[in-house]
Design a protein around this motif. Structure first.
Motif, PDB file in Angstrom:
ATOM      1  N   ALA A  85     -28.997 -21.158  -3.948  1.00 32.50           N
ATOM      2  CA  ALA A  85     -28.433 -21.959  -2.860  1.00 32.50           C
ATOM      3  C   ALA A  85     -29.125 -23.311  -2.775  1.00 32.50           C
ATOM      4  CB  ALA A  85     -28.556 -21.201  -1.540  1.00 32.50           C
ATOM      5  N   VAL A  86     -30.446 -23.320  -2.948  1.00 33.47           N
ATOM      6  CA  VAL A  86     -31.228 -24.553  -3.047  1.00 33.47           C
ATOM      7  C   VAL A  86     -31.859 -24.533  -4.433  1.00 33.47           C
ATOM      8  CG1 VAL A  86     -33.155 -25.881  -2.111  1.00 33.47           C
ATOM      9  CG2 VAL A  86     -31.673 -24.576  -0.565  1.00 33.47           C
ATOM     10  N   TRP A  87     -31.628 -25.584  -5.230  1.00 34.64           N
ATOM     11  CA  TRP A  87     -32.159 -25.521  -6.593  1.00 34.64           C
ATOM     12  C   TRP A  87     -32.579 -26.888  -7.099  1.00 34.64           C
ATOM     13  CZ3 TRP A  87     -29.359 -26.334 -11.554  1.00 34.64           C
ATOM     14  CH2 TRP A  87     -28.083 -26.887 -11.396  1.00 34.64           C
ATOM     15  N   PHE A  88     -33.471 -26.841  -8.096  1.00 35.36           N
ATOM     16  CA  PHE A  88     -34.120 -28.040  -8.622  1.00 35.36           C
ATOM     17  C   PHE A  88     -34.085 -27.985 -10.139  1.00 35.36           C
ATOM     18  CE2 PHE A  88     -36.000 -26.536  -4.725  1.00 35.36           C
ATOM     19  CZ  PHE A  88     -35.944 -27.653  -3.894  1.00 35.36           C
ATOM     20  N   SER A  89     -33.925 -29.159 -10.762  1.00 36.32           N
ATOM     21  CA  SER A  89     -33.869 -29.214 -12.218  1.00 36.32           C
ATOM     22  C   SER A  89     -34.629 -30.427 -12.739  1.00 36.32           C
ATOM     23  CB  SER A  89     -32.410 -29.290 -12.703  1.00 36.32           C
ATOM     24  OG  SER A  89     -32.355 -29.637 -14.075  1.00 36.32           O
ATOM     25  N   GLY A  90     -35.388 -30.205 -13.815  1.00 36.40           N
ATOM     26  CA  GLY A  90     -36.056 -31.292 -14.509  1.00 36.40           C
ATOM     27  C   GLY A  90     -35.530 -31.425 -15.923  1.00 36.40           C
ATOM     28  N   LEU A  91     -34.212 -31.370 -16.085  1.00 31.32           N
ATOM     29  CA  LEU A  91     -33.610 -31.364 -17.420  1.00 31.32           C
ATOM     30  C   LEU A  91     -33.991 -32.609 -18.225  1.00 31.32           C
ATOM     31  CD1 LEU A  91     -31.668 -30.193 -19.536  1.00 31.32           C
ATOM     32  CD2 LEU A  91     -29.820 -31.394 -18.362  1.00 31.32           C
ATOM     33  N   ASN A  92     -33.827 -33.798 -17.649  1.00 25.76           N
ATOM     34  CA  ASN A  92     -34.112 -35.026 -18.393  1.00 25.76           C
ATOM     35  C   ASN A  92     -35.609 -35.244 -18.554  1.00 25.76           C
ATOM     36  OD1 ASN A  92     -31.377 -35.248 -18.168  1.00 25.76           O
ATOM     37  ND2 ASN A  92     -31.362 -37.259 -17.202  1.00 25.76           N
ATOM     38  N   GLU A  93     -36.350 -34.947 -17.507  1.00 26.69           N
ATOM     39  CA  GLU A  93     -37.804 -35.028 -17.510  1.00 26.69           C
ATOM     40  C   GLU A  93     -38.293 -34.284 -16.288  1.00 26.69           C
ATOM     41  OE1 GLU A  93     -39.293 -38.974 -15.412  1.00 26.69           O
ATOM     42  OE2 GLU A  93     -37.960 -39.485 -17.072  1.00 26.69           O
TER      43      GLU A  93
END
Length: 780
Positions: free
Chosen positions: A503-511
């Motif tokens: 429901a709440v999410w975080f991503s560091g795909l690029n950096e």
């Protein structure tokens, strides 16, 4: 819409608590109804009317599953591709025979209603038209037209209208109608099937009832698009040119422009700058239309694009834009509002059936959307794209978007100090309710987010998608504030990953996401999968304080990337898995526990190697998904043919001399330039456009000063999609640069999809080196 209340409580109390009747899985709770009919909807918290949060809407909402009906209850079901999964609360009522109905009892006086419904598609994928009878206390008032031509998409992203493909979705639409008079509380309003000849079924999701005020009169001194400029309020004639003339005159004379009551056919953009465009109210003044031949042209009110200088000091208020967009073509500029609008306000507008409600291409500053409704879009509700600063969406209701509900995307140019506050965002059919892709000092607070459908979560903070990186200052930085939000049934399965999104999410795909992110005073209710999740790269600097998790289909925390987070006064109940944390990165993710925590921590956490089926607290039963999963690539911005795709993009060179590097050729300044090493031909310049684009032409420039004598450079243009294999887009030829004609050369290409654009110079009659002050690329 009404303005939001002031003095919001910041206390960690139940002031913003949604009352949930948590039923055991599969349990049906009876609802008292008329003797001749009944519904048995499972109690599920509503996202409308959450105390102190979300938009202060002017309507009273009623769900069909709790109304009187002799139809069939469908749901609850959250499986993508299933009809109830896109209904509010994941439940609705299907009517499939003459005489079947859903009947609502008014809880407050109303003279207007809108209702959300679904009809089946037709075999050609063009939709079907039908009607429903509207009865008041048993008496026929009118027949209300309904259609499926704005719904039903198929295949993979960005989808199509071919029923022969798999993966049907985007099932629902909304329509609105005036009731002719004010009906008192207690009045019974019935939607009833009179015939199934035009549609075999009619599925009713909900109805919104409101009291619409009288039309707003013409402001003193305003120009009238009808009486002064001859626009047609019947909608029979194309009024585009006449409304544009009124807007231009309003700017020139410093006078507001008034759209009186009526429906106006508009087949292209109305371009606004330094003017107020005001209507009689969104129920009365309607702009609609689309070019009958060139379907890439349609109604919209746009500022000038940023590379044309942008627009400023614009007010748009009190009217509706009801478009006719029935497909998703990302390159088409068929949004309700667009361009660049600095120091401008959009107030009390109704935006429906366009591609995006508002796609704003910066750089631009101090723009506000408020007190508005954005419904039934094929892509985003709002996107602050590329260099939008100090701008806000507030007190706005968003439902049934085809992509992110409210988004900020700092592609190549920083987004700074933007705010999404007091909004209600429901049922994005793809991606997230609210998201910021990059951005500095962003605020996402006092919102309600509900019923995420697939491939996204409720609230997303991420270094994802092209052009989001710290090298360009566009990554998440400073302090991101997400305070006093309520999330209901948010997050869902991602059919690319084959597991749930939090429901709440975080991503560091690029950096790596390495900034301060504060999630405070928030409720995460009945999440479809995990309540909180991180993935890709690393996420650092997360702080959770005063957060209540009540109901999660899998885990409280789903940790899939290294990083760190602190938790203070975070409580979790009704977590489906006995171990509330899934973490296979071990000590790579550091949890700091403050005081007041309960229900979400375990040591050791689970690391099973398999993802459990979710268990939903409102009684939904998981089952099989669609056979062909959708894809969720970066949401491509609408391509403006006048937008220089190369400006500010990453660029490489074979060499440069002194203080004349390749970056000078993509900085937007014709007075600076790249110069290669001397006497060393051939020399090349390669720019990364970020994604494959259909480049139709390139414009090459040298500084315009007369000191630059006329010269001819011999060069070729090449393109690649992978920066490895290049094809020739334009063979080597001589191009003359003459200061008397701007020192530019334009080269037409064939629209070949190109991400990496290369210019190779083999000769220069004016200097023994390659020289370019600007390399520009355009799609038109």
């Amino acid at each position: 819409m009404t303005a939001p209340p002031n003095g919001r409580s910041l206390r960690r109390t139940l002031a913003a608590t949604v009352s949930m009747a948590l039923a055991a899985a599969g349990t049906l709770v009876a609802v008292a109804l008329a003797p001749e009919a009944h519904a048995a909807g499972v109690p599920a918290p509503s996202p409308v009317g959450v105390s102190g949060r979300g938009a202060a809407v002017p309507f009273k909402e009623q769900e069909a599953e709790y109304a009187a009906t002799n139809g069939t209850l469908i749901g609850p079901d959250r499986l993508y591709g299933h009809l109830p999964s896109e209904a509010s609360g994941r439940q609705a009522v299907t009517l499939d025979a003459p005489g079947e109905y859903v009947e609502f009892t008014l809880t407050a006086p109303a003279n207007a209603m809108s209702f959300r419904y679904s009809l089946p598609d037709n075999a050609a994928g063009t939709g079907r038209d039908a009607s429903l009878d509207l009865k008041i206390d048993g008496n026929q008032l009118k027949s209300v037209p309904v259609t499926s031509k704005y719904g039903w998409y198929y295949g993979g992203y960005p989808f199509n209208n071919n029923p022969g493909d798999s993966n049907p979705h985007h099932f629902y639409d909304e329509t609105r109608t005036l009731l002719g008079s004010t009906l008192p509380a207690g009045t019974k309003v019935r939607l009833q099937v009179s015939s199934t000849s035009a549609s075999p079924t009619f599925t009713i999701d909900l109805a919104d009832f409101e009291q619409v005020g009288a039309p707003i009169g013409k402001p003193s001194g305003a120009l009238d698009v009808v009486s002064d400029f001859g626009a047609d309020p019947t909608g029979a004639a194309d009024s585009t040119a006449k409304i544009q003339a009124a807007v231009d005159a309003g700017k020139a004379q410093g006078r507001a422009v008034y759209i009186p009551q009526g429906t106006f056919q508009v087949r292209d953009h109305i371009v606004v700058d330094q003017v107020t465009l005001a209507g009689a109210g969104p129920w009365y003044s309607v702009l609609t239309g689309r070019d009958p031949v060139n379907r890439a042209k349609a109604v919209g009110v746009y500022g000038k694009y940023a590379n044309q200088g942008g627009s400023k000091n614009v007010t748009l208020k009190d009217f509706a834009i009801l478009g006719d967009i029935r497909e998703r073509v990302d390159d088409d500029q068929v949004n309700a509002i667009g361009g660049a609008l600095s120091n401008s306000t959009v107030d009390n507008v109704w935006l429906q059936h366009t591609k995006c409600g508002a796609w704003m291409d910066g750089p631009m500053d101090n723009f506000t959307i408020k007190n508005s409704r954005i419904l039934d879009q094929t892509a985003d509700g709002v996107n602050f794209h590329m260099g939008v600063t100090n701008s806000t969406v507030t007190n706005t209701f968003v439902r049934n978007t085809g992509d992110d509900g409210l988004a900020m995307w700092a592609e190549n140019v920083p987004n700074v100090k933007n705010k999404f506050t007091y909004n209600t965002v429901i049922l994005p059919i793809l991606a997230n309710n609210i998201v910021t892709y990059g951005g500095k000092d962003i605020t996402i607070s006092d919102n309600v987010m509900a019923d995420t459908v697939t491939n996204g979560g409720g609230l997303h903070v991420a270094n994802r998608y092209p052009g989001v990186n710290s090298g360009q200052g566009t990554a998440v930085s400073g302090t991101t504030t997400a305070a006093r939000n309520t999330l209901i049934r948010a997050g869902n399965n991602d059919y690319n990953w084959q597991f749930g999104v939090g429901a709440v999410w975080f991503s560091g795909l690029n950096e790596a996401l390495d900034a301060t992110v504060n999630i405070t005073d928030t409720e995460i209710l009945d999440s479809s999968y995990a309540a909180i999740m991180n993935i890709e790269g690393a996420t650092k600097g997360l702080h959770f304080e005063n957060v209540r998790i009540d109901g999660a289909g899998t885990y409280a925390l789903q940790i899939q990337a290294p990083g760190n987070a602190s938790f203070t006064n975070v409580t979790a109940t009704h977590i489906a898995q006995s171990n509330p944390i899934h973490n296979c990165v071990g000590s790579g993710f550091v949890i700091t526990r403050g005081t007041g925590n309960s229900g979400w921590y375990a040591d050791p956490p689970a690391c099973t190697g398999t993802w459990p089926d979710p268990k939903w607290t409102n009684g939904g039963v998981p089952g099989g998904g669609p056979t062909t999963p959708p894809t969720d690539p970066p949401t491509d911005p609408p391509t403006d043919p006048t937008l220089n795709l190369a400006k500010g993009r990453p660029v490489t060179e074979t060499s440069h001399t002194d203080v004349y590097p390749a970056t000078k050729a993509v900085d937007g300044d014709a007075d600076t330039y790249w110069e290669s090493a001397n006497n060393a031909f051939p020399q090349s310049l390669t720019v990364d456009l970020g994604a494959a684009q259909a480049v139709e032409r390139v414009v090459l420039k040298l500084p315009p000063a007369t000191a630059w004598a006329t010269r001819t450079q011999t060069l070729s243009v090449l393109g690649s999609t992978d920066n490895s294999t290049f094809t020739t887009l334009k063979p080597s030829a001589g191009y003359t640069f003459n200061p008397s004609s701007g020192n530019t050369a334009t080269i037409s290409l064939g629209g070949t999809a190109t991400r990496y654009l290369r210019v190779t110079v083999t000769g220069n009659t004016g200097w023994p080196a390659a020289q370019l002050s600007e390399l520009e690329a355009y799609t038109g």
